[in-house]
Design a protein around this motif. Structure first.
Motif, short mmCIF file in Angstrom:
data_model
loop_
_atom_site.label_atom_id
_atom_site.label_comp_id
_atom_site.label_asym_id
_atom_site.label_seq_id
_atom_site.Cartn_x
_atom_site.Cartn_y
_atom_site.Cartn_z
N MET A 1 0.99 -1.18 -0.05
CA MET A 1 -0.05 0.13 0.12
C MET A 1 0.80 1.17 0.02
N PRO A 2 0.69 2.29 -1.07
CA PRO A 2 1.50 3.23 -1.11
C PRO A 2 0.98 4.49 0.03
N SER A 3 2.34 5.08 0.38
CA SER A 3 2.13 6.34 1.28
C SER A 3 1.15 7.28 0.77
N LEU A 4 0.57 7.94 1.81
CA LEU A 4 -0.57 9.18 1.27
C LEU A 4 0.22 10.38 0.93
N ILE A 5 1.51 10.44 1.19
CA ILE A 5 2.44 11.52 1.16
C ILE A 5 2.41 11.98 -0.38
N ASN A 6 2.29 11.12 -1.37
CA ASN A 6 2.18 11.39 -2.63
C ASN A 6 1.28 11.52 -3.36
N TYR A 7 0.04 11.69 -2.77
CA TYR A 7 -1.34 11.33 -3.12
C TYR A 7 -1.69 12.69 -4.02
N LEU A 8 -2.26 13.67 -3.24
CA LEU A 8 -2.83 14.88 -3.87
C LEU A 8 -1.69 15.70 -4.84
N PHE A 9 -0.62 15.85 -4.30
CA PHE A 9 0.54 16.37 -5.17
C PHE A 9 1.63 15.31 -5.59
N PRO A 10 1.78 14.65 -6.31
CA PRO A 10 2.41 13.40 -6.53
C PRO A 10 3.92 13.98 -6.60
N ARG A 11 4.24 15.04 -7.15
CA ARG A 11 5.76 15.54 -7.22
C ARG A 11 6.06 16.66 -5.94
N ASN A 12 5.15 16.90 -5.00
CA ASN A 12 5.21 17.66 -3.96
C ASN A 12 4.96 17.24 -2.61
N PRO A 13 5.58 16.56 -2.08
CA PRO A 13 5.15 15.88 -0.76
C PRO A 13 4.77 16.98 0.36
N SER A 14 5.55 18.05 0.40
CA SER A 14 5.17 19.22 1.08
C SER A 14 3.80 19.57 1.10
N PHE A 15 3.10 19.95 -0.10
CA PHE A 15 1.86 20.40 -0.63
C PHE A 15 1.10 19.52 -0.10
N THR A 16 1.36 18.06 -0.41
CA THR A 16 0.25 17.06 -0.11
C THR A 16 -0.01 17.03 1.54
N PHE A 17 1.20 16.95 2.20
CA PHE A 17 1.13 16.91 3.69
C PHE A 17 0.24 18.17 4.16
N GLU A 18 0.45 19.27 3.76
CA GLU A 18 -0.31 20.27 4.25
C GLU A 18 -1.52 20.48 3.99
N ALA A 19 -2.04 19.83 2.86
CA ALA A 19 -3.44 19.71 2.58
C ALA A 19 -4.05 18.47 3.35
N LEU A 20 -3.41 17.62 3.65
CA LEU A 20 -3.92 16.51 4.59
C LEU A 20 -4.11 17.03 5.81
N ARG A 21 -3.13 17.88 6.26
CA ARG A 21 -3.11 18.37 7.61
C ARG A 21 -4.51 19.36 7.61
N ALA A 22 -4.75 20.13 6.51
CA ALA A 22 -5.99 20.73 6.65
C ALA A 22 -7.42 19.82 6.56
N ILE A 23 -7.22 18.72 5.93
CA ILE A 23 -8.22 18.14 5.69
C ILE A 23 -8.63 17.26 7.01
N GLY A 24 -7.59 17.01 7.87
CA GLY A 24 -7.62 16.51 9.26
C GLY A 24 -8.91 17.03 10.05
N TYR A 25 -8.88 18.32 9.95
CA TYR A 25 -9.81 19.13 10.79
C TYR A 25 -11.23 19.18 10.53
N ALA A 26 -11.35 18.32 9.42
CA ALA A 26 -12.85 18.04 9.11
C ALA A 26 -13.53 17.21 10.31
N SER A 27 -12.54 16.86 11.06
CA SER A 27 -13.11 15.60 12.21
C SER A 27 -13.80 16.71 13.28
N PHE A 28 -13.49 17.98 13.28
CA PHE A 28 -14.04 18.84 14.34
C PHE A 28 -14.55 20.01 13.52
#
Length: 406
Positions: A1-28
């Protein structure tokens, strides 16, 4: 199973991570998943100007929606929209690190993020108080949050300590709701190098974090709603080092939570060539190291951000000076002094501090618990960003058992 770090922006792990960080707050209630995906779809990979523009537009839209809902008496809708705005403004500002002290855009976005958090907080079913914690000759800004239904007895209290780029508003958003529902009080604060303590007072990080946490605990135990026997220290990201460091000297907490555990914070800046970097810095090849960092910064968004942010939060003028500073942030020689029971969390796909939780856990001599969250849970990235509901569940399970069933 591939890591999510390359999911949203396959060539930019930093953008992917910060987007997932923002998504995470959907829980709240502070993000909508499809909205974040839509925002990301309009941002070219690595385009920091586009990043700011799209996140800001979403934040502005959320503010308008919040005000419309508030005018109609829809307080829950307004609350969540204000929280989305706070999250999106913070995310929009994230890469503005060339000179934040003199950057009007950075200041404005940071202020809007904070203001929208407090606008949403006024509509929450909790009691929230802005506090000033005595620290040396000044104070540290904090937020004390407790259940609105005041208990007849003092309650267990979680002190939440952020990390390398945290604000008190964000760390409160990430964990307060689940803890408050269980009857805990929550204190979030900006220490030196963080949030308003950095932006407004120009206090920069210090490695001897016990000098920060001890005054915070001194303050907390004077609060009439706090049970002094049930104080928890919770460190997030770099806070995993900061809280562990403080716990080697400060023993009044009943439990420690490290999300994630960090033994040597400086390892994050030596990952690609640790031996070479140490050698060059030790023998004064500053110009060579700085040129190497500048070259990497041109092509790597994450490295660029990490170096620029480090220069700001540590109060130094070059990348190599920042790396020297981070070398001080180690538990070597003091980890054995931690006596408080510790929960060490681990994210196997952490792209900043991989392996650090295991290293810390191995060296701890106190009562300790190790929990690794997984890819299958979507929780394997740094601090389990994008999976905050599962993270909160694990932490609260530990605290309920530790504080109320032992």
């Amino acid at each position: 199973m591939p890591s999510l770090i390359n999911y949203l922006f396959p060539r930019n792990p930093s953008f992917t991570f910060e987007a997932l960080r923002a998504i995470g707050y959907a829980s709240f209630g502070a993000a909508d998943v499809a909205e974040v995906l839509s925002i990301c779809s309009r941002i070219p990979s690595g385009d920091e100007s586009g990043w700011l523009q799209e996140w800001r537009k979403a934040a502005d839209r959320a503010v308008t929606n919040a005000q419309n809902s508030l005018a109609k008496g829809n307080t829950s809708g307004a609350r969540d929209a204000f929280l989305r705005a706070s999250n999106y403004y913070r995310t929009a500002e994230f890469y503005r690190r060339e000179n934040p002290f003199d950057d009007d855009v950075s200041k404005e976005l940071a202020e809007l993020s904070s203001a929208m958090f407090f606008a949403g907080a006024e509509l929450m079913p909790w009691t929230l108080e802005k506090v000033n914690i005595p620290y040396q000759t000044t104070t540290l800004p904090g937020i004390f949050i407790r259940p609105k239904a005041k208990s007849s007895r003092p309650a267990a209290t979680v002190i939440v300590n952020g990390g390398y780029d945290s604000t008190k508003e964000e760390v409160g958003l990430s964990c307060a709701a689940s803890m408050l529902e269980l009857g805990f009080n929550v204190l979030c604060f900006d220490g030196p190098g963080q949030g308003d303590a950095l932006r407004q007072q120009k206090l920069v990080f210090r490695y001897d974090w016990e000098k920060v946490v001890t005054p915070v605990i001194d303050y907390v135990i004077t609060h009439p709603d706090v049970d002094q026997s049930k104080i928890v220290l919770y460190g997030m990201s770099m806070g995993g080092y900061l809280v562990a460091r403080a716990a080697a000297f400060e023993h009044r907490a009943a439990a420690i939570v490290l999300n994630d555990g960090v033994y040597d914070f400086g390892s994050a800046f030596r990952r690609e060539s640790p031996a070479l970097a140490k050698l060059l810095i030790r023998y004064g090849w500053d110009t060579t190291v700085n040129r190497f960092l500048e070259l990497k910064m041109r092509w790597n968004t994450g490295i660029k951000w990490a170096v620029l942010n480090g220069k700001w939060v540590f109060g130094v003028s070059s990348g190599v000076d920042m790396m020297r500073k981070t070398d001080e942030y180690t538990l070597e020689g003091i980890v054995e002094n931690i006596k408080t029971p510790v929960l060490v969390l681990d994210a196997p796909d952490d792209h900043f501090l991989a392996g650090q939780p295991e290293e810390l856990y191995k060296r701890l001599k106190c009562e300790k618990t190790f929990v690794q969250l997984t890819r299958e849970e979507g929780a394997s990235l740094h601090c389990h960003c994008g999976s905050f509901a599962r993270l909160s569940q694990v932490i609260c399970d530990y605290l309920m058992e530790r504080l109320f069933q032992s």
